[in-house]
Design an enzyme around this catalytic site. Structure first.
Site, PDB file in Angstrom:
ATOM      1  N   HIS A  92      15.710 -12.700  12.031  1.00 63.61           N
ATOM      2  CA  HIS A  92      15.469 -12.555  13.463  1.00 63.61           C
ATOM      3  C   HIS A  92      14.005 -12.704  13.857  1.00 63.61           C
ATOM      4  O   HIS A  92      13.718 -13.105  14.990  1.00 63.61           O
ATOM      5  CB  HIS A  92      15.958 -11.192  13.956  1.00 63.61           C
ATOM      6  CG  HIS A  92      17.434 -11.034  13.880  1.00 63.61           C
ATOM      7  ND1 HIS A  92      18.079  -9.970  14.447  1.00 63.61           N
ATOM      8  CD2 HIS A  92      18.406 -11.785  13.296  1.00 63.61           C
ATOM      9  CE1 HIS A  92      19.389 -10.071  14.230  1.00 63.61           C
ATOM     10  NE2 HIS A  92      19.598 -11.173  13.525  1.00 63.61           N
ATOM     11  N   CYS A 117       0.873  -1.176   0.000  1.00 66.99           N
ATOM     12  CA  CYS A 117       0.000   0.000   0.000  1.00 66.99           C
ATOM     13  C   CYS A 117       0.912   1.228   0.000  1.00 66.99           C
ATOM     14  O   CYS A 117       2.127   1.093  -0.109  1.00 66.99           O
ATOM     15  CB  CYS A 117      -0.978  -0.002   1.169  1.00 66.99           C
ATOM     16  SG  CYS A 117      -0.297   0.324   2.808  1.00 66.99           S
TER      17      CYS A 117
END
Length: 143
Positions: free
Chosen positions: A98, A65
């Site tokens: 991570h 978006c």
């Protein structure tokens, strides 16, 4: 590999380019996004992507978006979804390594198209490191 993709009107150009890239990589694409630049509501196109990821019918999702914020906020309301808003390759790598991000949120109005395509490649080729990171990811509640 199978990817679900969704976008609003601000992300149409980027979505079309990403779909082309994915198909050139022999990746199956489920397109939930608009193909128009007429104004639409991003949740209508992001929820189906998050549903696909949540239900395990795809490997990953990509949402696009204008700012990437609304799309990532919407996706992260779903169980088992870890949508990461990324604006450069380093953030993409860290989100995968991570955080085991499973949806990439791209801010179409703030990154160049070639950069977005490179970020998609990074997202799809970077592995989760596990270890101490897995312990942390496991602490993210699934409601």
């Amino acid at each position: 590999m199978k990817i679900s993709i969704g976008n609003d009107h601000a992300g149409t150009e980027y979505k079309l380019a990403v779909v082309g890239l994915l198909k050139s990589m022999d990746i199956d694409v489920v397109n939930h996004g608009t193909d128009s630049t007429d104004s639409v509501d991003y949740p209508d196109f992001v929820h189906p992507v998050a549903d696909d990821v949540e239900n395990g019918t795809v490997d990953y999702g990509i949402i696009i978006c204008g700012s990437g914020n609304g799309a990532s906020m919407t996706a992260n309301k779903h169980q088992k979804v870890r949508a990461a808003l990324c604006w450069n390759n380093e953030i993409v790598s860290l989100a995968r390594e991570h955080n085991n991000a499973n949806i990439l949120s791209l801010p179409a109005r703030f990154i160049a198209l070639p950069q977005a395509l490179d970020m998609v490649k990074t997202f799809l080729t970077t592995e989760f490191q596990g270890g101490r990171h897995e312990r942390r990811v496991d602490k993210i509640p699934c409601m």
